[in-house]
Design a protein around this motif. Structure first.
Motif, PDB file in Angstrom:
ATOM      1  N   ALA A   1      -0.400  15.805   6.775  1.00  0.00           N
ATOM      2  CA  ALA A   1      -0.544  16.348   5.419  1.00  0.00           C
ATOM      3  C   ALA A   1       0.704  16.057   4.590  1.00  0.00           C
ATOM      4  O   ALA A   1       0.609  15.673   3.416  1.00  0.00           O
ATOM      5  CB  ALA A   1      -0.814  17.853   5.478  1.00  0.00           C
ATOM      6  N   ALA A   2       1.868  16.220   5.204  1.00  0.00           N
ATOM      7  CA  ALA A   2       3.124  15.933   4.501  1.00  0.00           C
ATOM      8  C   ALA A   2       3.198  14.451   4.123  1.00  0.00           C
ATOM      9  O   ALA A   2       3.663  14.113   3.032  1.00  0.00           O
ATOM     10  CB  ALA A   2       4.318  16.332   5.364  1.00  0.00           C
ATOM     11  N   GLY A   3       2.742  13.577   5.004  1.00  0.00           N
ATOM     12  CA  GLY A   3       2.739  12.147   4.704  1.00  0.00           C
ATOM     13  C   GLY A   3       1.781  11.794   3.585  1.00  0.00           C
ATOM     14  O   GLY A   3       2.108  10.989   2.701  1.00  0.00           O
ATOM     15  N   VAL A   4       0.592  12.400   3.586  1.00  0.00           N
ATOM     16  CA  VAL A   4      -0.377  12.171   2.511  1.00  0.00           C
ATOM     17  C   VAL A   4       0.225  12.625   1.182  1.00  0.00           C
ATOM     18  O   VAL A   4       0.146  11.918   0.169  1.00  0.00           O
ATOM     19  CB  VAL A   4      -1.712  12.897   2.808  1.00  0.00           C
ATOM     20  CG1 VAL A   4      -2.643  12.856   1.604  1.00  0.00           C
ATOM     21  CG2 VAL A   4      -2.392  12.289   4.035  1.00  0.00           C
ATOM     22  N   ALA A   5       0.845  13.798   1.190  1.00  0.00           N
ATOM     23  CA  ALA A   5       1.471  14.321  -0.029  1.00  0.00           C
ATOM     24  C   ALA A   5       2.581  13.388  -0.507  1.00  0.00           C
ATOM     25  O   ALA A   5       2.705  13.125  -1.712  1.00  0.00           O
ATOM     26  CB  ALA A   5       2.023  15.722   0.233  1.00  0.00           C
ATOM     27  N   GLU A   6       3.376  12.894   0.411  1.00  0.00           N
ATOM     28  CA  GLU A   6       4.470  11.987   0.061  1.00  0.00           C
ATOM     29  C   GLU A   6       3.931  10.731  -0.633  1.00  0.00           C
ATOM     30  O   GLU A   6       4.480  10.270  -1.634  1.00  0.00           O
ATOM     31  CB  GLU A   6       5.220  11.614   1.338  1.00  0.00           C
ATOM     32  CG  GLU A   6       6.503  10.867   1.131  1.00  0.00           C
ATOM     33  CD  GLU A   6       7.193  10.570   2.464  1.00  0.00           C
ATOM     34  OE1 GLU A   6       7.657   9.430   2.622  1.00  0.00           O
ATOM     35  OE2 GLU A   6       7.257  11.471   3.323  1.00  0.00           O
TER      36      GLU A   6
ATOM     37  N   CYS B   1      -0.607   7.534   6.511  1.00  0.00           N
ATOM     38  CA  CYS B   1      -0.799   8.772   5.747  1.00  0.00           C
ATOM     39  C   CYS B   1      -0.327   8.587   4.306  1.00  0.00           C
ATOM     40  O   CYS B   1      -1.014   9.002   3.363  1.00  0.00           O
ATOM     41  CB  CYS B   1      -0.051   9.928   6.403  1.00  0.00           C
ATOM     42  SG  CYS B   1      -0.694  10.425   8.010  1.00  0.00           S
ATOM     43  N   ARG B   2       0.838   7.975   4.138  1.00  0.00           N
ATOM     44  CA  ARG B   2       1.353   7.738   2.778  1.00  0.00           C
ATOM     45  C   ARG B   2       0.402   6.834   1.994  1.00  0.00           C
ATOM     46  O   ARG B   2       0.149   7.080   0.809  1.00  0.00           O
ATOM     47  CB  ARG B   2       2.764   7.165   2.850  1.00  0.00           C
ATOM     48  CG  ARG B   2       3.811   8.185   3.277  1.00  0.00           C
ATOM     49  CD  ARG B   2       5.228   7.669   3.177  1.00  0.00           C
ATOM     50  NE  ARG B   2       5.552   6.735   4.237  1.00  0.00           N
ATOM     51  CZ  ARG B   2       6.021   7.071   5.429  1.00  0.00           C
ATOM     52  NH1 ARG B   2       6.234   8.340   5.728  1.00  0.00           N
ATOM     53  NH2 ARG B   2       6.298   6.148   6.329  1.00  0.00           N
ATOM     54  N   LYS B   3      -0.136   5.823   2.645  1.00  0.00           N
ATOM     55  CA  LYS B   3      -1.089   4.924   1.968  1.00  0.00           C
ATOM     56  C   LYS B   3      -2.340   5.679   1.556  1.00  0.00           C
ATOM     57  O   LYS B   3      -2.877   5.448   0.479  1.00  0.00           O
ATOM     58  CB  LYS B   3      -1.464   3.757   2.884  1.00  0.00           C
ATOM     59  CG  LYS B   3      -0.372   2.717   2.987  1.00  0.00           C
ATOM     60  CD  LYS B   3      -0.802   1.561   3.880  1.00  0.00           C
ATOM     61  CE  LYS B   3       0.324   0.561   4.034  1.00  0.00           C
ATOM     62  NZ  LYS B   3      -0.016  -0.524   4.970  1.00  0.00           N
ATOM     63  N   LEU B   4      -2.805   6.589   2.413  1.00  0.00           N
ATOM     64  CA  LEU B   4      -3.986   7.394   2.075  1.00  0.00           C
ATOM     65  C   LEU B   4      -3.700   8.264   0.857  1.00  0.00           C
ATOM     66  O   LEU B   4      -4.531   8.375  -0.058  1.00  0.00           O
ATOM     67  CB  LEU B   4      -4.398   8.267   3.264  1.00  0.00           C
ATOM     68  CG  LEU B   4      -5.694   9.053   3.098  1.00  0.00           C
ATOM     69  CD1 LEU B   4      -6.891   8.120   2.972  1.00  0.00           C
ATOM     70  CD2 LEU B   4      -5.874  10.012   4.268  1.00  0.00           C
ATOM     71  N   GLY B   5      -2.520   8.868   0.795  1.00  0.00           N
ATOM     72  CA  GLY B   5      -2.142   9.678  -0.362  1.00  0.00           C
ATOM     73  C   GLY B   5      -2.068   8.865  -1.627  1.00  0.00           C
ATOM     74  O   GLY B   5      -2.511   9.292  -2.697  1.00  0.00           O
ATOM     75  N   LYS B   6      -1.534   7.664  -1.520  1.00  0.00           N
ATOM     76  CA  LYS B   6      -1.451   6.775  -2.680  1.00  0.00           C
ATOM     77  C   LYS B   6      -2.843   6.369  -3.152  1.00  0.00           C
ATOM     78  O   LYS B   6      -3.144   6.392  -4.338  1.00  0.00           O
ATOM     79  CB  LYS B   6      -0.631   5.531  -2.334  1.00  0.00           C
ATOM     80  CG  LYS B   6      -0.458   4.581  -3.494  1.00  0.00           C
ATOM     81  CD  LYS B   6       0.382   3.383  -3.132  1.00  0.00           C
ATOM     82  CE  LYS B   6       0.519   2.498  -4.378  1.00  0.00           C
ATOM     83  NZ  LYS B   6       0.971   1.177  -4.073  1.00  0.00           N
ATOM     84  N   THR B   7      -3.723   6.062  -2.182  1.00  0.00           N
ATOM     85  CA  THR B   7      -5.105   5.711  -2.513  1.00  0.00           C
ATOM     86  C   THR B   7      -5.779   6.841  -3.266  1.00  0.00           C
ATOM     87  O   THR B   7      -6.456   6.630  -4.270  1.00  0.00           O
ATOM     88  CB  THR B   7      -5.901   5.389  -1.228  1.00  0.00           C
ATOM     89  OG1 THR B   7      -5.327   4.217  -0.628  1.00  0.00           O
ATOM     90  CG2 THR B   7      -7.374   5.145  -1.519  1.00  0.00           C
ATOM     91  N   LEU B   8      -5.577   8.068  -2.789  1.00  0.00           N
ATOM     92  CA  LEU B   8      -6.178   9.235  -3.451  1.00  0.00           C
ATOM     93  C   LEU B   8      -5.624   9.398  -4.855  1.00  0.00           C
ATOM     94  O   LEU B   8      -6.389   9.622  -5.811  1.00  0.00           O
ATOM     95  CB  LEU B   8      -5.910  10.499  -2.624  1.00  0.00           C
ATOM     96  CG  LEU B   8      -6.441  11.800  -3.207  1.00  0.00           C
ATOM     97  CD1 LEU B   8      -7.958  11.752  -3.365  1.00  0.00           C
ATOM     98  CD2 LEU B   8      -6.023  12.969  -2.328  1.00  0.00           C
ATOM     99  N   ALA B   9      -4.327   9.272  -5.023  1.00  0.00           N
ATOM    100  CA  ALA B   9      -3.722   9.462  -6.344  1.00  0.00           C
ATOM    101  C   ALA B   9      -4.156   8.399  -7.334  1.00  0.00           C
ATOM    102  O   ALA B   9      -4.183   8.647  -8.542  1.00  0.00           O
ATOM    103  CB  ALA B   9      -2.192   9.457  -6.214  1.00  0.00           C
ATOM    104  N   GLU B  10      -4.510   7.237  -6.826  1.00  0.00           N
ATOM    105  CA  GLU B  10      -4.919   6.136  -7.705  1.00  0.00           C
ATOM    106  C   GLU B  10      -6.433   6.058  -7.894  1.00  0.00           C
ATOM    107  O   GLU B  10      -6.917   5.202  -8.642  1.00  0.00           O
ATOM    108  CB  GLU B  10      -4.382   4.807  -7.160  1.00  0.00           C
ATOM    109  CG  GLU B  10      -2.855   4.746  -7.227  1.00  0.00           C
ATOM    110  CD  GLU B  10      -2.268   3.514  -6.588  1.00  0.00           C
ATOM    111  OE1 GLU B  10      -2.989   2.768  -5.876  1.00  0.00           O
ATOM    112  OE2 GLU B  10      -1.055   3.274  -6.801  1.00  0.00           O
TER     113      GLU B  10
END
Length: 143
Positions: A19-24, A133-142
């Motif tokens: 979760a922290a990685g997704v948020a990051e 996880c970070r890539k997933l968070g970026k995908t979601l934000a975009e």
């Protein structure tokens, strides 16, 4: 600025790290992010967000955690989630990811706008896993 909410349940800390990685990753894409343990989350948190990441490890015979995450997901299935991009993630110890495939199918049937494939990582995320996880968070934000 997009508002992203990351809602998770974690028993051992592995999914919490994810979760922290997704948020990051979402923050790196210039989103405003809130991380909320599922026991403190509400349907309003989901419906008022511009994107939602839901995280839960595989439990038992590859199912969602039954006391907090399962009831929360059931409450989301009653809502119109088509306007909110959603991503799913979680850790597992054994099995082949059946819980994630089942969860994705449930969310699709509920009309959720899945912004990517569910991310599963075995046990504690390593450096490569955290990057996913970070890539997933970026995908979601975009999305």
């Amino acid at each position: 600025m997009k508002k992203i909410v990351v809602i998770y349940w974690s028993g051992t800390g592995n999914t919490e790290k994810m979760a922290a990685g997704v948020a990051e990753g979402a923050r790196a894409a210039e989103a405003e992010v809130r991380i909320i343990p599922v026991g403190e989350a509400s349907v309003t948190d989901v419906l008022s967000a511009d994107g939602v990441a839901l995280g839960c490890p595989a439990m038992g015979s590859e199912v969602l955690e039954e006391d907090e995450m399962e009831p929360f997901v059931c409450s989301l299935e009653q809502e119109n989630l088509s306007a909110v991009p959603v991503v799913l993630f979680g850790s597992y110890d054994w099995g082949d990811g059946e819980w994630m495939r089942d969860w994705e199918e449930r969310m699709k049937k509920a009309g959720a706008n899945l912004a990517g494939d569910g991310l599963i990582l075995q046990l504690e995320p390593d450096n490569d896993g955290m990057e996913q996880c970070r890539k997933l968070g970026k995908t979601l934000a975009e999305a």
